[in-house]
Enzyme design. Sequence first.
Site, PDB file in Angstrom:
ATOM      1  N   THR A 238       0.782  -1.277  -0.052  1.00 45.62           N
ATOM      2  CA  THR A 238       0.170   0.006   0.131  1.00 45.62           C
ATOM      3  C   THR A 238       0.908   1.381   0.003  1.00 45.62           C
ATOM      4  OG1 THR A 238      -1.918  -1.005   1.109  1.00 45.62           O
ATOM      5  CG2 THR A 238      -1.484   1.421   1.442  1.00 45.62           C
ATOM      6  N   ARG A 266     -15.143  -6.066   0.005  1.00 49.07           N
ATOM      7  CA  ARG A 266     -14.483  -5.786   1.430  1.00 49.07           C
ATOM      8  C   ARG A 266     -13.837  -4.428   1.026  1.00 49.07           C
ATOM      9  NH1 ARG A 266      -8.816  -4.308   2.787  1.00 49.07           N
ATOM     10  NH2 ARG A 266      -8.508  -4.706   4.653  1.00 49.07           N
ATOM     11  N   VAL A 267     -13.884  -3.302   2.228  1.00 51.85           N
ATOM     12  CA  VAL A 267     -13.256  -2.345   2.085  1.00 51.85           C
ATOM     13  C   VAL A 267     -12.443  -2.229   3.083  1.00 51.85           C
ATOM     14  CG1 VAL A 267     -13.515   0.350   2.000  1.00 51.85           C
ATOM     15  CG2 VAL A 267     -15.085  -1.199   0.608  1.00 51.85           C
ATOM     16  N   GLY A 268     -11.068  -1.868   3.106  1.00 50.55           N
ATOM     17  CA  GLY A 268     -10.155  -1.390   4.116  1.00 50.55           C
ATOM     18  C   GLY A 268     -10.021  -0.227   4.523  1.00 50.55           C
ATOM     19  N   ASP A 269      -8.921   0.201   5.316  1.00 52.83           N
ATOM     20  CA  ASP A 269      -8.801   1.410   5.870  1.00 52.83           C
ATOM     21  C   ASP A 269      -8.251   2.696   4.915  1.00 52.83           C
ATOM     22  OD1 ASP A 269      -6.513  -0.139   5.830  1.00 52.83           O
ATOM     23  OD2 ASP A 269      -5.670   1.605   7.157  1.00 52.83           O
ATOM     24  N   THR A 289      -0.469   2.078   6.872  1.00 52.08           N
ATOM     25  CA  THR A 289      -0.632   0.880   6.088  1.00 52.08           C
ATOM     26  C   THR A 289      -0.756  -0.208   6.987  1.00 52.08           C
ATOM     27  OG1 THR A 289       0.543  -0.838   4.484  1.00 52.08           O
ATOM     28  CG2 THR A 289       1.810   1.008   5.793  1.00 52.08           C
ATOM     29  N   GLY A 290      -1.452  -1.413   6.554  1.00 51.68           N
ATOM     30  CA  GLY A 290      -1.451  -2.450   7.749  1.00 51.68           C
ATOM     31  C   GLY A 290      -2.772  -3.357   7.577  1.00 51.68           C
ATOM     32  N   GLY A 292      -6.241  -3.422   7.799  1.00 51.37           N
ATOM     33  CA  GLY A 292      -6.985  -2.401   7.761  1.00 51.37           C
ATOM     34  C   GLY A 292      -7.973  -2.588   8.693  1.00 51.37           C
TER      35      GLY A 292
END
Length: 371
Positions: A238, A266-269, A289-290, A292
């Site tokens: 990311t 799916r949606v991350g951070d 980053t990580g 999420g």
Amino acid sequence: MKKILSAFLIAVLLALPVFAQKGSYADMKQLQSPQNPRLGFVIHGGAGVIRKGSMTPEQEAEYRKKLEEAVTAGYKALQDGKTALDAVEIAIRILEDSPLFNAGKGAVFTADGKNELDASMMDGKTLAAGAVAGLHHVKNPITLARAVMEKSPHVMMIGDGAEKFAKEMNIELVDEKYFWTQQRWDDLQQVIKEEKEREQKKNDKPKSQNTENKPLTREEYYAGMTDAQKLPRNKFGTVGAVALDKNGNLAAGTSTGGMTYKKYGRVGDAPIIGAGTYANNNTCAVSATGWGEFFIRLGVARDISAMMEYRALPVQQAVDAEIKKVGNLGGDGGVIAIDKFGNIGISFNTDGMYRAYINSEGKPVVEIYKE
Ligand code: ASP
């Protein structure tokens, strides 16, 4: 009277550390004055299991070169008088166009073999923000996130609607094939194979031990995996950038393909304002980053800003405290941040994080491991 006096003394003693921190934080103001404009620029290319020796020297050199190119280009934009938002977009586009990073061209695959891209951007001066998620055809999601921020009345647009808006804005769309890379495809195949085996093992267990609906911690998720098995699930790749421009304005941006084998929709951070991205001229700009899910649950980027605002923590202390919280919850990853005086904060709880910044002599510094 004695009681009142001692209560007063205790109150003063308790308040001392707060005043001490405030004082030292306020002192930093001198760094940023109209006579002494200070520019600042930091980028990241993701965090994860990146150990010394895990890459060939040639691979490592490639990463270093791309990070240096991006950080230098963003900084040059600031030197040329461009805004913090411009610098963030310029650097992130360079990283999105490279197959090395999990954003744009190098995005990872979802469980059903697609590339689904997310990005966001925030302007610390106005608190305006733009975010996009679930894209399949936008070559540079960061540019679309900026367009949502600047040219729509909205903060977040997703999927087909976001792509329709991209078309209206003349933002470049590409065929889905553009995002296909052999490395990411191979990563997906390996994870699919291992997930099938895990599923099988889980089905063999009695129902009472079935923990499917419980969020897993990092330890539970990686339990029993070798480094080679962890690699394709790595959260590295990311990309993000934070900048301080000559007018004292902060900006942050983040762009990602998410996590290998993520489920449909799916949606991350990364596109969640306050989780993966945040900027406020009164405090700092942050890109994360990580893993999420953990970053969303903690509201990581906004929490860092809040710690600086309410507790007057210096930026490095704030990012360290936040990454500790991520670890305590069972997650992993890292953040980059810059405050309104140009002080930089970088923190991660993984083996490494691709990152680069401009030092006080104006020179680019690229780092990968825990150095
Ligand atoms: N934070 C991203 C996500 O969860 C992944 C990453 O940082 O690599 O989608």
